[in-house]
Design an enzyme around this catalytic site. Sequence first.
Site, PDB file in Angstrom:
ATOM      1  N   HIS A 123       7.769   2.875   4.284  1.00  0.00           N
ATOM      2  CA  HIS A 123       8.034   2.458   2.897  1.00  0.00           C
ATOM      3  C   HIS A 123       6.787   2.624   2.032  1.00  0.00           C
ATOM      4  O   HIS A 123       5.661   2.581   2.511  1.00  0.00           O
ATOM      5  CB  HIS A 123       8.591   1.029   2.822  1.00  0.00           C
ATOM      6  CG  HIS A 123       7.621  -0.089   3.102  1.00  0.00           C
ATOM      7  ND1 HIS A 123       7.978  -1.236   3.764  1.00  0.00           N
ATOM      8  CD2 HIS A 123       6.306  -0.255   2.803  1.00  0.00           C
ATOM      9  CE1 HIS A 123       6.941  -2.053   3.847  1.00  0.00           C
ATOM     10  NE2 HIS A 123       5.904  -1.475   3.274  1.00  0.00           N
ATOM     11  N   GLU A 129      12.348   0.566   0.921  1.00  0.00           N
ATOM     12  CA  GLU A 129      12.607   0.598   2.353  1.00  0.00           C
ATOM     13  C   GLU A 129      13.407   1.862   2.703  1.00  0.00           C
ATOM     14  O   GLU A 129      13.965   2.514   1.812  1.00  0.00           O
ATOM     15  CB  GLU A 129      13.398  -0.661   2.757  1.00  0.00           C
ATOM     16  CG  GLU A 129      12.658  -1.967   2.487  1.00  0.00           C
ATOM     17  CD  GLU A 129      11.557  -2.279   3.510  1.00  0.00           C
ATOM     18  OE1 GLU A 129      10.903  -1.360   4.028  1.00  0.00           O
ATOM     19  OE2 GLU A 129      11.354  -3.478   3.781  1.00  0.00           O
TER      20      GLU A 129
HETATM   21  C1  F6R Z   1       2.418  -3.732  -1.380  1.00  0.00           C
HETATM   22  C2  F6R Z   1       3.134  -2.532  -1.031  1.00  0.00           C
HETATM   23  C3  F6R Z   1       3.423  -2.148   0.385  1.00  0.00           C
HETATM   24  C4  F6R Z   1       2.178  -2.063   1.255  1.00  0.00           C
HETATM   25  C5  F6R Z   1       2.548  -1.655   2.669  1.00  0.00           C
HETATM   26  C6  F6R Z   1       1.337  -1.610   3.592  1.00  0.00           C
HETATM   27  O1  F6R Z   1       2.228  -3.819  -2.790  1.00  0.00           O
HETATM   28  O2  F6R Z   1       3.520  -1.864  -1.923  1.00  0.00           O
HETATM   29  O3  F6R Z   1       4.075  -0.902   0.377  1.00  0.00           O
HETATM   30  O4  F6R Z   1       1.283  -1.125   0.705  1.00  0.00           O
HETATM   31  O5  F6R Z   1       3.479  -2.571   3.188  1.00  0.00           O
HETATM   32  O6  F6R Z   1       0.840  -2.905   3.754  1.00  0.00           O
HETATM   33  P1  F6R Z   1      -0.515  -3.174   4.554  1.00  0.00           P
HETATM   34  O7  F6R Z   1      -1.612  -2.575   3.767  1.00  0.00           O
HETATM   35  O8  F6R Z   1      -0.610  -4.677   4.616  1.00  0.00           O
HETATM   36  O9  F6R Z   1      -0.336  -2.538   5.884  1.00  0.00           O
END
Ligand code: F6R
Length: 259
Positions: free
Chosen positions: A138, A143
Amino acid sequence: MKILILQDRAAGTRRAAEMICDSVMRRPDGVLGLATGGTMEPLYAELVSRHREGRLSFARAKSFNLDEYVGLAPSHPQSYHSYMDQHLFGHVDFAPGATALPDGSAPDPHAEADAYEARIVAAGGIDLQLLGIGRNGHIGFNEPTSSLCSRTRVKTLTESTRAANARFFGPGEEPPTYAITMGLASILDAREVLLLAFGKEKAPAVRAAIEGPVSAFTPASVLQMHRHATLILDQAAASDLELREYYFTVHPDGAPAVV
Ligand code: F6R
């Protein structure tokens, strides 16, 4: 797509900070698209330290975040509003009212999503959109099976995304089920996009996004359709890529191409 493979997370974070600084210096009144999550925390820390050293100012810039949980008021400690205040906005010099996130506590989240999309358009669109990637591919909270033509709207989060984000919530607290997120077409409208992916757990999603077919099943694969997309990876996130030697030859240690 430009695939930059850096030694590790720290080097990738520095490279991303340089790109953001360049963008803000080129266009001090530009519009940034911002993201949240673990990947962005060291990046925002780096931007804050450059700001404190007097090397970076957001005084004339504007920003729009990708997403916010439905049902959390901006003041909720786990809202993305709070995250942004804690990691960036509280430490740099954006003008009052220059930063925006969807309001997850709006009485009609669908109307809020439409209004948010309209605000981005009214601001002239996004110059540089920052992105992380979920383990399921995503971007934002688009999703798998999100329409490639989607606009800002309410999405139901998958159980795997809720489980991955549970680490930001306290014991006994459940991550929300719904979020307002920019859509894939909204993200594609940005003039430039910059995706960061670090760590082995992101390698399958990175492989599917870069070398798989463009597919709603891997929302990040839509970036193959963008003319100015840069992906900054560490060695671990790049480890499943079939052509990783080639990407590294074109941009050794993330350097610009020589031609
Ligand atoms: C948050 C967002 C999500 C995150 C993704 C990765 O604003 O848009 O798409 O970038 O879930 O999250 P991390 O960096 O926590 O692995």
